[in-house]
Design a protein around this motif. Structure first.
Motif, PDB file in Angstrom:
ATOM      1  N   THR A  77       7.656 -24.330  -4.460  1.00 46.24           N
ATOM      2  CA  THR A  77       8.537 -24.627  -3.349  1.00 46.24           C
ATOM      3  C   THR A  77       7.916 -25.670  -2.419  1.00 46.24           C
ATOM      4  O   THR A  77       6.769 -25.520  -1.988  1.00 46.24           O
ATOM      5  CB  THR A  77       8.855 -23.347  -2.538  1.00 46.24           C
ATOM      6  OG1 THR A  77       9.464 -22.404  -3.406  1.00 46.24           O
ATOM      7  CG2 THR A  77       9.765 -23.640  -1.375  1.00 46.24           C
ATOM      8  N   GLY A  78       8.671 -26.708  -2.125  1.00 45.07           N
ATOM      9  CA  GLY A  78       8.195 -27.744  -1.218  1.00 45.07           C
ATOM     10  C   GLY A  78       7.341 -28.810  -1.862  1.00 45.07           C
ATOM     11  O   GLY A  78       7.011 -29.819  -1.227  1.00 45.07           O
ATOM     12  N   TYR A  85      13.645 -19.609  -6.692  1.00 41.64           N
ATOM     13  CA  TYR A  85      14.558 -19.126  -7.728  1.00 41.64           C
ATOM     14  C   TYR A  85      13.741 -18.308  -8.737  1.00 41.64           C
ATOM     15  O   TYR A  85      12.674 -18.741  -9.171  1.00 41.64           O
ATOM     16  CB  TYR A  85      15.249 -20.284  -8.434  1.00 41.64           C
ATOM     17  CG  TYR A  85      16.085 -21.132  -7.502  1.00 41.64           C
ATOM     18  CD1 TYR A  85      17.388 -20.755  -7.181  1.00 41.64           C
ATOM     19  CD2 TYR A  85      15.570 -22.284  -6.921  1.00 41.64           C
ATOM     20  CE1 TYR A  85      18.157 -21.513  -6.306  1.00 41.64           C
ATOM     21  CE2 TYR A  85      16.330 -23.051  -6.047  1.00 41.64           C
ATOM     22  CZ  TYR A  85      17.616 -22.661  -5.746  1.00 41.64           C
ATOM     23  OH  TYR A  85      18.364 -23.411  -4.871  1.00 41.64           O
ATOM     24  N   THR A  86      14.256 -17.136  -9.099  1.00 40.12           N
ATOM     25  CA  THR A  86      13.529 -16.221  -9.977  1.00 40.12           C
ATOM     26  C   THR A  86      14.475 -15.714 -11.056  1.00 40.12           C
ATOM     27  O   THR A  86      15.652 -15.453 -10.788  1.00 40.12           O
ATOM     28  CB  THR A  86      12.957 -15.041  -9.169  1.00 40.12           C
ATOM     29  OG1 THR A  86      12.147 -15.545  -8.108  1.00 40.12           O
ATOM     30  CG2 THR A  86      12.112 -14.131 -10.050  1.00 40.12           C
ATOM     31  N   CYS A 106      13.251 -12.239   2.476  1.00 40.73           N
ATOM     32  CA  CYS A 106      13.331 -13.219   3.570  1.00 40.73           C
ATOM     33  C   CYS A 106      13.574 -14.635   3.064  1.00 40.73           C
ATOM     34  O   CYS A 106      13.204 -15.614   3.720  1.00 40.73           O
ATOM     35  CB  CYS A 106      12.066 -13.168   4.430  1.00 40.73           C
ATOM     36  SG  CYS A 106      11.674 -11.524   5.066  1.00 40.73           S
ATOM     37  N   ASN A 107      14.180 -14.744   1.882  1.00 39.63           N
ATOM     38  CA  ASN A 107      14.557 -16.044   1.338  1.00 39.63           C
ATOM     39  C   ASN A 107      15.677 -16.644   2.177  1.00 39.63           C
ATOM     40  O   ASN A 107      16.523 -15.924   2.702  1.00 39.63           O
ATOM     41  CB  ASN A 107      15.018 -15.862  -0.117  1.00 39.63           C
ATOM     42  CG  ASN A 107      14.975 -17.131  -0.922  1.00 39.63           C
ATOM     43  OD1 ASN A 107      15.607 -18.102  -0.563  1.00 39.63           O
ATOM     44  ND2 ASN A 107      14.233 -17.127  -2.012  1.00 39.63           N
ATOM     45  N   GLY A 133       9.006 -20.905   2.022  1.00 39.35           N
ATOM     46  CA  GLY A 133      10.162 -21.638   2.504  1.00 39.35           C
ATOM     47  C   GLY A 133      11.224 -20.756   3.125  1.00 39.35           C
ATOM     48  O   GLY A 133      12.303 -21.236   3.486  1.00 39.35           O
ATOM     49  N   GLY A 134      10.931 -19.473   3.276  1.00 42.58           N
ATOM     50  CA  GLY A 134      11.883 -18.547   3.875  1.00 42.58           C
ATOM     51  C   GLY A 134      11.695 -18.440   5.374  1.00 42.58           C
ATOM     52  O   GLY A 134      11.091 -19.300   6.005  1.00 42.58           O
TER      53      GLY A 134
END
Length: 264
Positions: free
Chosen positions: A88-89, A98-99, A123-124, A160-161
């Motif tokens: 992420t990022g 994404y999982t 906390c996404n 990122g959450g």
């Protein structure tokens, strides 16, 4: 409900003398690709075994190729899912996590694993992605009950959450949720001795501390392990902070010695 199969496998995962598990995860390749320390699994598994680890986390492909070497380690935890969380990022990632499932418990039984592990990211920014993690964990939990296999849930705030992964209140929430979902063991982030003490008290399952990215000296790492033992943690799952050091066997042995001395 703990089945006879789960009970036997749980005993195999935790050291008989200390009651604490030292696990070395080397499942990073399916999440981020090639990283330092994982280029020679044959050598690495041997050094982990020589150091005295109780368990190891691997992906299905690695277990199929190196199952004979893995017999030297008392228990194997098989990764069930793949995530973009750790990208992420970055240049190869996305703005959120994404999982998805890539295996199932039937495959774990056939490969001879003692346990399976799945992510539970909370906390996404996208609630649908948190929902997906809950669906994955619910499905795998049912499969584990049916097959008598141990289910480890890796409960963490998503990159990122809208929460920090090391926030003690977030860790507390995640671990309670994971244990209510049916986790037999919960892997989570270190959030300080006071925070982990509270987490241990409120979880319905044993807590195992994640090692995080390689940082600090070996002495600093063993200090965290010692504090974790004092806080009631029942396991330590330390990957990059182990296999990215110059002497993997020595590092594993130092962690084992720290657990032994701290548990007396």
């Amino acid at each position: 409900m703990t089945t006879p199969g789960k009970s036997r496998r749980m005993r195999q995962m935790f050291n008989a003398d200390t009651g604490i598990m030292l696990c070395i995860p080397i499942d990073h390749g399916m999440q981020v690709g090639a990283i330092d320390g994982l280029s020679d699994p044959d050598r690495l598994i041997g050094e982990i075994a020589d150091g005295g680890a109780d368990s190891i986390i691997v992906n299905p492909g690695l277990m199929r190729r190196y199952h004979k070497q893995l017999e030297r380690i008392p228990s194997v935890i098989l990764r069930m899912d793949q995530t973009t969380m750790w990208r992420t990022g970055g240049p190869f990632g996305y703005d959120t996590t994404y999982t998805r499932l890539v295996s199932d418990v039937n495959a774990a039984v056939q490969l001879g694993a003692e346990a399976v592990i799945t992510y539970l990211f909370t906390c996404n920014l996208d609630p649908a992605e948190e929902t997906r993690c809950f669906e994955i964990n619910g499905e795998i939990s049912k499969q584990c009950e049916a097959n008598g296999i141990v289910h480890v849930i890796e409960a963490m705030a998503a990159n990122g959450g809208h929460a920090r992964a090391d926030d003690p209140e977030v860790v507390l929430m995640n671990c309670r949720i994971a244990s209510e979902l049916g986790a037999d063991i919960v892997k989570t982030d270190w959030c300080g001795a006071e925070g982990i003490t509270k987490v241990v008290k409120n979880s319905l399952a044993p807590i195992a501390i994640a090692g995080g990215g390689k940082s600090g000296s070996l002495d600093e790492l063993t200090d965290v392990v010692r504090a974790g033992v004092d806080s009631g943690a029942r396991g330590f799952m330390i990957g990059r902070n182990t296999f990215q050091r110059s002497d993997v066997r020595k590092t594993v042995q130092a962690l084992r010695d720290t657990i032994v001395s701290g548990s007396r």
